[in-house]
Design an enzyme around this catalytic site. Structure first.
Site, mmCIF file in Angstrom:
data_model
loop_
_atom_site.group_PDB
_atom_site.id
_atom_site.type_symbol
_atom_site.label_atom_id
_atom_site.label_comp_id
_atom_site.label_asym_id
_atom_site.label_seq_id
_atom_site.Cartn_x
_atom_site.Cartn_y
_atom_site.Cartn_z
ATOM 1 N N ASP A 78 -52.310 -21.237 15.987
ATOM 2 C CA ASP A 78 -53.653 -21.329 15.398
ATOM 3 C C ASP A 78 -54.457 -22.476 15.990
ATOM 4 O O ASP A 78 -53.924 -23.381 16.638
ATOM 5 C CB ASP A 78 -53.566 -21.498 13.883
ATOM 6 C CG ASP A 78 -52.818 -22.764 13.473
ATOM 7 O OD1 ASP A 78 -51.778 -23.062 14.082
ATOM 8 O OD2 ASP A 78 -53.280 -23.464 12.546
ATOM 9 N N GLU A 145 -50.412 -24.150 11.670
ATOM 10 C CA GLU A 145 -50.104 -25.577 11.727
ATOM 11 C C GLU A 145 -51.262 -26.419 11.211
ATOM 12 O O GLU A 145 -51.065 -27.409 10.502
ATOM 13 C CB GLU A 145 -49.774 -25.964 13.178
ATOM 14 C CG GLU A 145 -49.234 -27.381 13.344
ATOM 15 C CD GLU A 145 -50.310 -28.427 13.610
ATOM 16 O OE1 GLU A 145 -49.996 -29.625 13.599
ATOM 17 O OE2 GLU A 145 -51.484 -28.044 13.820
#
Length: 486
Positions: A78, A145
């Site tokens: 991400d 994350e």
């Protein structure tokens, strides 16, 4: 393909170009995950996923290196979705538009996603390469994350076989990281009573914008302004004398990004609008004097607004203004053990207003659990005094430094052999996933390294082109020199 696909090393930049073309903000990584899975399958590699959605890819050792220690290359899928207010961009649908700006690559009006897209691109380039020597190899790509470390929290023992983990989520070439801060989210929620807008009031929108923002771990020590705190400071100082009544307060967008913008819709006696403009303009000059060397584009202004249906009750507004103004922010303490490294910090990240409540979301970071607990106590005490609720969630551990680990020695020696000097061994105040990986894999040897990325988590994010070559050279050399497993 965009112009960046022709940069060196071309395999890495081509993968990064692909990554930019597929939307992948936190919580919306699945299209990119599926693209990576299809790539791995096309290469004939073993691919698995765990219950939370992490992607595992396994590549056999090159002939003759089967006896080497197993290596896990790791990145997160991400990216942080931040854009300038005048940029029309939907991170769930629109591709990032990277371009070359001198010695850097940046993006048009948005975050670039080099954090951690470039590390991910390097991992994929290793998987695709036919001419890189390596032992048994795994790639771990975690989800979410940036918005909660969901993938790292969900990683279970038994999924990884490697002995060494190379995390690619650091942001300064020439530095290798051996430890990081832990953290915890805090949410202070004040219940709101509301009342009718007083008679003869006009509505205004107070705006603070133009701040640099940035990563609340990497940039918290730079003295950048926090838009939430700056607007809260003005309200605490002047709301009562102006008869100003808040209807909403919103600021920031991510708990781990320093807020660049904050907005308040308020009403006040129409006769006081000119005085408000005068005070806000004077406050702007104060902030320029205080922060102007760091915040070169700070912008404060007031514009008319539609009259709201209601406003905070007077007592609720007093409590909110006091809590926001009293809430600590920025560096709390520098480390005594590691020169120049922040030990403990707090970022007043996001403020949202609902019909019956207002919430202040903060992120506490610390190299020490006791430091984190100390700041938790500060926030709890402020909330208690204001009759507010304070909750903590998502705590994650730090990563304890080990300067003499085998992989750290290997990195130092490899770096010195290539460049003739040793890298700086660092501890980062930002949260890395390595701390969480240590729980299911306590004996795994870990380091973190990467190319130079400036201003992550902000639309100013950029990556230095030349350092990607160096990062790639280091990764290839380390893989070639991984020791034999005893």
């Amino acid at each position: 393909m965009s112009e960046i696909s022709q940069l060196s090393p071309q395999p890495v930049w081509q993968f990064f170009d692909q990554i930019c073309s597929i939307p992948h903000p936190s919580k919306h990584e699945e299209p990119l995950a599926q693209h990576i899975i299809k790539f791995a399958e096309s290469e004939g590699l073993e691919v698995r996923r765990d219950d939370v959605g992490n992607v595992f890819i396994k590549k056999p050792a090159t002939p003759g290196m089967e006896d080497r220690k197993g290596v896990v290359l790791q990145a997160h899928i991400d990216m942080v979705p931040q854009k300038n207010e005048d940029t029309d961009h939907d991170f769930t649908k629109d591709p990032i538009q990277p371009f070359i700006d001198g010695e850097w690559v940046t993006a048009k009006g948005t975050t670039l996603g080099a954090d951690n897209g470039m590390g991910m691109a390097a991992c994929l380039a290793v998987l695709a390469a036919k001419d890189i020597e390596h032992g048994p190899l795994e790639v771990l790509l975690t989800i979410d994350e940036e918005a909660g470390m969901t993938g790292a929290f969900g990683l279970q023992e038994g999924w990884l076989e490697g002995d060494i983990l190379l995390n690619t989520d650091s942001e300064q070439e020439g530095e290798v990281y051996m430890g990081c801060a832990g953290g915890v989210d805090s949410a202070i929620t004040l219940k709101l009573e509301r009342e009718a807008v007083p008679a003869e009031h006009a509505a205004v929108k107070l705006v603070v914008k133009g701040l640099k923002g940035g990563h609340s771990g990497c940039d918290i020590h730079t003295g950048r302004g926090n838009a939430n705190k700056l607007l809260g400071r003005f309200l605490f100082a002047h709301a009562q004398e102006l008869g100003l009544r808040l209807a909403t307060f919103t600021g920031g967008s991510l708990r781990n990004a320093i807020p660049r913008e904050a907005f308040a819709i308020a009403t006040l006696p129409a006769a006081n609008v000119d005085k408000l403009n005068e005070l806000f303009s004077y406050y702007h000059s104060i902030l320029v004097a205080e922060l102007g060397k760091v915040e070169t584009d700070i912008n404060l202004f007031i514009e008319p607004a539609e009259l709201p249906a209601d406003v905070f009750a007077a007592a609720a507004q007093t409590r909110f203004n006091a809590v926001l103004n009293a809430c600590p922010n920025g560096v709390i303490r520098m480390s005594d053990d590691i020169e120049g490294v922040v030990e403990t910090s707090l970022n007043v990240g996001v403020i949202t207003t609902e019909s019956n409540s207002v919430t202040i979301l903060c992120l506490i970071r610390s190299l020490m659990d006791s430091g984190r607990s100390n700041v938790e106590g500060m926030l709890k005490a402020i909330a208690d005094l204001a009759g507010a609720q304070c909750e903590f969630s998502g705590a994650y551990p730090g990563w304890k430094p080990d300067a003499d680990s085998e992989v750290m020695r290997l990195f130092r020696e490899t770096y010195k052999n290539i460049y003739g000097n040793t890298p700086n061994i660092m501890v980062i105040h930002a949260g890395l996933e390595c701390g969480l990986f240590k729980e299911p894999y306590p004996t795994m040897d870990m380091i973190s390294f990467g190319p130079t990325i400036k201003f992550p988590h902000s639309p100013d994010e950029k990556i230095q082109i030349a350092t990607v070559d160096l990062f790639w050279e280091q990764m290839v050399a380390i893989l070639k020199n991984i020791p034999v497993k005893k």
